[in-house]
Design a protein around this motif. Structure first.
Motif, PDB file in Angstrom:
ATOM      1  N   LYS A   1      -5.223  -0.791  -9.238  1.00  0.00           N
ATOM      2  CA  LYS A   1      -4.823  -1.600 -10.389  1.00  0.00           C
ATOM      3  C   LYS A   1      -5.685  -1.278 -11.618  1.00  0.00           C
ATOM      4  CE  LYS A   1      -4.235  -6.422 -11.888  1.00  0.00           C
ATOM      5  NZ  LYS A   1      -4.474  -6.105 -13.248  1.00  0.00           N
ATOM      6  N   ALA A   2      -6.977  -1.172 -11.416  1.00  0.00           N
ATOM      7  CA  ALA A   2      -7.866  -0.879 -12.543  1.00  0.00           C
ATOM      8  C   ALA A   2      -7.537   0.471 -13.178  1.00  0.00           C
ATOM      9  CB  ALA A   2      -9.323  -0.910 -12.087  1.00  0.00           C
ATOM     10  N   LEU A   3      -7.249   1.447 -12.344  1.00  0.00           N
ATOM     11  CA  LEU A   3      -6.900   2.774 -12.877  1.00  0.00           C
ATOM     12  C   LEU A   3      -5.568   2.754 -13.613  1.00  0.00           C
ATOM     13  CD1 LEU A   3      -7.993   4.968  -9.839  1.00  0.00           C
ATOM     14  CD2 LEU A   3      -8.965   5.058 -12.161  1.00  0.00           C
ATOM     15  N   ILE A   4      -4.577   2.112 -13.015  1.00  0.00           N
ATOM     16  CA  ILE A   4      -3.240   2.055 -13.624  1.00  0.00           C
ATOM     17  C   ILE A   4      -3.263   1.274 -14.930  1.00  0.00           C
ATOM     18  CG2 ILE A   4      -0.981   0.911 -13.356  1.00  0.00           C
ATOM     19  CD1 ILE A   4      -1.066   3.655 -12.063  1.00  0.00           C
ATOM     20  N   ASP A   5      -3.980   0.159 -14.943  1.00  0.00           N
ATOM     21  CA  ASP A   5      -4.009  -0.686 -16.137  1.00  0.00           C
ATOM     22  C   ASP A   5      -4.568   0.030 -17.362  1.00  0.00           C
ATOM     23  OD1 ASP A   5      -2.804  -2.797 -14.885  1.00  0.00           O
ATOM     24  OD2 ASP A   5      -4.634  -3.967 -14.595  1.00  0.00           O
ATOM     25  N   HIS A   6      -5.347   1.051 -17.143  1.00  0.00           N
ATOM     26  CA  HIS A   6      -5.954   1.791 -18.261  1.00  0.00           C
ATOM     27  C   HIS A   6      -5.422   3.212 -18.349  1.00  0.00           C
ATOM     28  CE1 HIS A   6      -8.726  -1.547 -17.422  1.00  0.00           C
ATOM     29  NE2 HIS A   6      -8.823  -1.574 -18.734  1.00  0.00           N
ATOM     30  N   SER A   7      -4.190   3.405 -17.886  1.00  0.00           N
ATOM     31  CA  SER A   7      -3.619   4.749 -17.905  1.00  0.00           C
ATOM     32  C   SER A   7      -2.345   4.777 -18.740  1.00  0.00           C
ATOM     33  CB  SER A   7      -3.305   5.209 -16.484  1.00  0.00           C
ATOM     34  OG  SER A   7      -2.079   4.658 -16.046  1.00  0.00           O
ATOM     35  N   PRO A   8      -1.936   5.969 -19.149  1.00  0.00           N
ATOM     36  CA  PRO A   8      -0.667   6.083 -19.873  1.00  0.00           C
ATOM     37  C   PRO A   8       0.554   5.911 -18.950  1.00  0.00           C
ATOM     38  CG  PRO A   8      -1.672   8.240 -19.609  1.00  0.00           C
ATOM     39  CD  PRO A   8      -2.656   7.229 -19.097  1.00  0.00           C
ATOM     40  N   MET A   9       0.328   5.820 -17.644  1.00  0.00           N
ATOM     41  CA  MET A   9       1.420   5.688 -16.674  1.00  0.00           C
ATOM     42  C   MET A   9       1.642   4.237 -16.243  1.00  0.00           C
ATOM     43  SD  MET A   9       2.550   8.729 -16.373  1.00  0.00           S
ATOM     44  CE  MET A   9       3.570   8.690 -14.917  1.00  0.00           C
ATOM     45  N   ARG A  10       1.065   3.320 -16.967  1.00  0.00           N
ATOM     46  CA  ARG A  10       1.141   1.901 -16.593  1.00  0.00           C
ATOM     47  C   ARG A  10       2.586   1.420 -16.478  1.00  0.00           C
ATOM     48  NH1 ARG A  10       0.683  -3.335 -19.185  1.00  0.00           N
ATOM     49  NH2 ARG A  10      -0.554  -4.708 -17.854  1.00  0.00           N
ATOM     50  N   GLN A  11       3.417   1.674 -17.480  1.00  0.00           N
ATOM     51  CA  GLN A  11       4.807   1.214 -17.445  1.00  0.00           C
ATOM     52  C   GLN A  11       5.590   1.916 -16.338  1.00  0.00           C
ATOM     53  OE1 GLN A  11       6.092  -1.471 -19.165  1.00  0.00           O
ATOM     54  NE2 GLN A  11       7.691  -1.163 -17.635  1.00  0.00           N
ATOM     55  N   GLU A  12       5.326   3.195 -16.130  1.00  0.00           N
ATOM     56  CA  GLU A  12       5.997   3.923 -15.055  1.00  0.00           C
ATOM     57  C   GLU A  12       5.673   3.304 -13.697  1.00  0.00           C
ATOM     58  OE1 GLU A  12       4.580   5.222 -17.680  1.00  0.00           O
ATOM     59  OE2 GLU A  12       5.905   6.778 -18.476  1.00  0.00           O
ATOM     60  N   TRP A  13       4.416   2.862 -13.539  1.00  0.00           N
ATOM     61  CA  TRP A  13       4.016   2.196 -12.307  1.00  0.00           C
ATOM     62  C   TRP A  13       4.807   0.898 -12.122  1.00  0.00           C
ATOM     63  CZ3 TRP A  13       2.839   1.428  -7.625  1.00  0.00           C
ATOM     64  CH2 TRP A  13       2.374   0.196  -7.170  1.00  0.00           C
ATOM     65  N   PHE A  14       4.889   0.085 -13.180  1.00  0.00           N
ATOM     66  CA  PHE A  14       5.612  -1.179 -13.077  1.00  0.00           C
ATOM     67  C   PHE A  14       7.086  -0.943 -12.732  1.00  0.00           C
ATOM     68  CE2 PHE A  14       2.169  -2.999 -15.895  1.00  0.00           C
ATOM     69  CZ  PHE A  14       1.596  -3.745 -14.888  1.00  0.00           C
ATOM     70  N   ASP A  15       7.682   0.071 -13.338  1.00  0.00           N
ATOM     71  CA  ASP A  15       9.083   0.391 -13.054  1.00  0.00           C
ATOM     72  C   ASP A  15       9.255   0.845 -11.605  1.00  0.00           C
ATOM     73  OD1 ASP A  15       9.592  -0.219 -15.725  1.00  0.00           O
ATOM     74  OD2 ASP A  15       9.705   1.893 -16.345  1.00  0.00           O
ATOM     75  N   PHE A  16       8.354   1.699 -11.139  1.00  0.00           N
ATOM     76  CA  PHE A  16       8.390   2.196  -9.766  1.00  0.00           C
ATOM     77  C   PHE A  16       8.218   1.048  -8.774  1.00  0.00           C
ATOM     78  CE2 PHE A  16       6.544   3.972  -5.924  1.00  0.00           C
ATOM     79  CZ  PHE A  16       7.253   5.144  -5.726  1.00  0.00           C
ATOM     80  N   LYS A  17       7.252   0.201  -9.050  1.00  0.00           N
ATOM     81  CA  LYS A  17       6.959  -0.937  -8.172  1.00  0.00           C
ATOM     82  C   LYS A  17       8.137  -1.905  -8.125  1.00  0.00           C
ATOM     83  CE  LYS A  17       3.703  -4.720  -7.599  1.00  0.00           C
ATOM     84  NZ  LYS A  17       3.015  -5.717  -8.392  1.00  0.00           N
TER      85      LYS A  17
ATOM     86  N   PHE B   1       0.844  -1.201   0.000  1.00  0.00           N
ATOM     87  CA  PHE B   1       0.000   0.000   0.000  1.00  0.00           C
ATOM     88  C   PHE B   1       0.881   1.254   0.000  1.00  0.00           C
ATOM     89  CE2 PHE B   1      -2.584   3.326   1.874  1.00  0.00           C
ATOM     90  CZ  PHE B   1      -3.791   3.174   1.211  1.00  0.00           C
ATOM     91  N   LYS B   2       1.940   1.234   0.795  1.00  0.00           N
ATOM     92  CA  LYS B   2       2.855   2.384   0.852  1.00  0.00           C
ATOM     93  C   LYS B   2       3.517   2.635  -0.496  1.00  0.00           C
ATOM     94  CE  LYS B   2       3.925   2.057   5.761  1.00  0.00           C
ATOM     95  NZ  LYS B   2       4.947   1.731   6.754  1.00  0.00           N
ATOM     96  N   ILE B   3       3.792   1.567  -1.233  1.00  0.00           N
ATOM     97  CA  ILE B   3       4.381   1.727  -2.566  1.00  0.00           C
ATOM     98  C   ILE B   3       3.382   2.420  -3.490  1.00  0.00           C
ATOM     99  CG2 ILE B   3       5.191   0.481  -4.616  1.00  0.00           C
ATOM    100  CD1 ILE B   3       6.414  -1.588  -2.679  1.00  0.00           C
ATOM    101  N   MET B   4       2.120   2.012  -3.416  1.00  0.00           N
ATOM    102  CA  MET B   4       1.103   2.654  -4.248  1.00  0.00           C
ATOM    103  C   MET B   4       0.966   4.132  -3.878  1.00  0.00           C
ATOM    104  SD  MET B   4      -1.837  -0.310  -4.702  1.00  0.00           S
ATOM    105  CE  MET B   4      -2.305  -0.283  -2.984  1.00  0.00           C
ATOM    106  N   GLU B   5       0.957   4.413  -2.589  1.00  0.00           N
ATOM    107  CA  GLU B   5       0.893   5.808  -2.141  1.00  0.00           C
ATOM    108  C   GLU B   5       2.089   6.604  -2.652  1.00  0.00           C
ATOM    109  OE1 GLU B   5      -1.322   6.325   2.119  1.00  0.00           O
ATOM    110  OE2 GLU B   5       0.671   5.408   2.175  1.00  0.00           O
ATOM    111  N   GLY B   6       3.261   6.000  -2.546  1.00  0.00           N
ATOM    112  CA  GLY B   6       4.477   6.669  -3.009  1.00  0.00           C
ATOM    113  C   GLY B   6       4.433   6.980  -4.486  1.00  0.00           C
ATOM    114  N   PHE B   7       3.902   6.053  -5.269  1.00  0.00           N
ATOM    115  CA  PHE B   7       3.789   6.307  -6.707  1.00  0.00           C
ATOM    116  C   PHE B   7       2.831   7.459  -6.976  1.00  0.00           C
ATOM    117  CE2 PHE B   7       1.784   5.586 -10.863  1.00  0.00           C
ATOM    118  CZ  PHE B   7       2.924   5.692 -11.662  1.00  0.00           C
TER     119      PHE B   7
END
Length: 142
Positions: free
Chosen positions: A107-123, A74-80
């Motif tokens: 997850k639903a929001l990220i999966d349909h966003s232009p920031m999807r890859q940035e999220w995966f890299d951050f995570k 959860f903290k990782i998601m908040e940090g992103f």
């Protein structure tokens, strides 16, 4: 035993997939098993169950590493969300994190966003840091 980038990455991948890892304290050999949530591993895979019994018989030779607790995820998601510039996605992610079922909504929001890859890299980076922190015991045993 030396902590390598390869070992850290391997463990992060196994843990992210929901496995429990066992690292042999002397050799660094990694064995991993699905987190069955209390179910008997033999019901899932007999061969894995046999391998797990072998680890259990020498459990004092292994260090157990469990998947990241949900509070850390959860903290990782908040940090992103905090890294994003103000805008619609940032607001939507912050809202998702404050509602019920934050993981699913995030997850639903990220999966349909232009920031999807940035999220995966951050995570991935955050998970690697978490695993490296969890492996500090290796330095203490050397």
């Amino acid at each position: 035993m030396k902590i390598t980038e390869q070992l850290t990455k391997q463990l992060a991948e196994f843990l992210s997939a929901g496995n429990i890892c066992y690292i042999h304290r002397q050799t660094g050999e990694v064995k991993y098993f699905p987190d069955t949530g209390g179910y008997d591993l033999a019901d899932i895979d007999e061969e894995l169950a046999e391998e797990f019994k072998e680890v259990e018989q020498e459990i004092d030779q292994y260090h157990e590493l469990k998947p990241m607790p949900s509070r850390d995820s959860f903290k990782i998601m908040e940090g992103f969300a905090e890294t994003l510039p103000g805008g619609e996605l940032k607001s939507a992610l912050e809202q998702a994190l404050s509602n019920r079922k934050p993981f699913a909504h995030f997850k639903a929001l990220i999966d349909h966003s232009p920031m999807r890859q940035e999220w995966f890299d951050f995570k991935e980076k955050a998970e690697l840091e978490w695993v490296a922190d969890e492996l500090k015991w290796l330095h203490e045993e050397d």
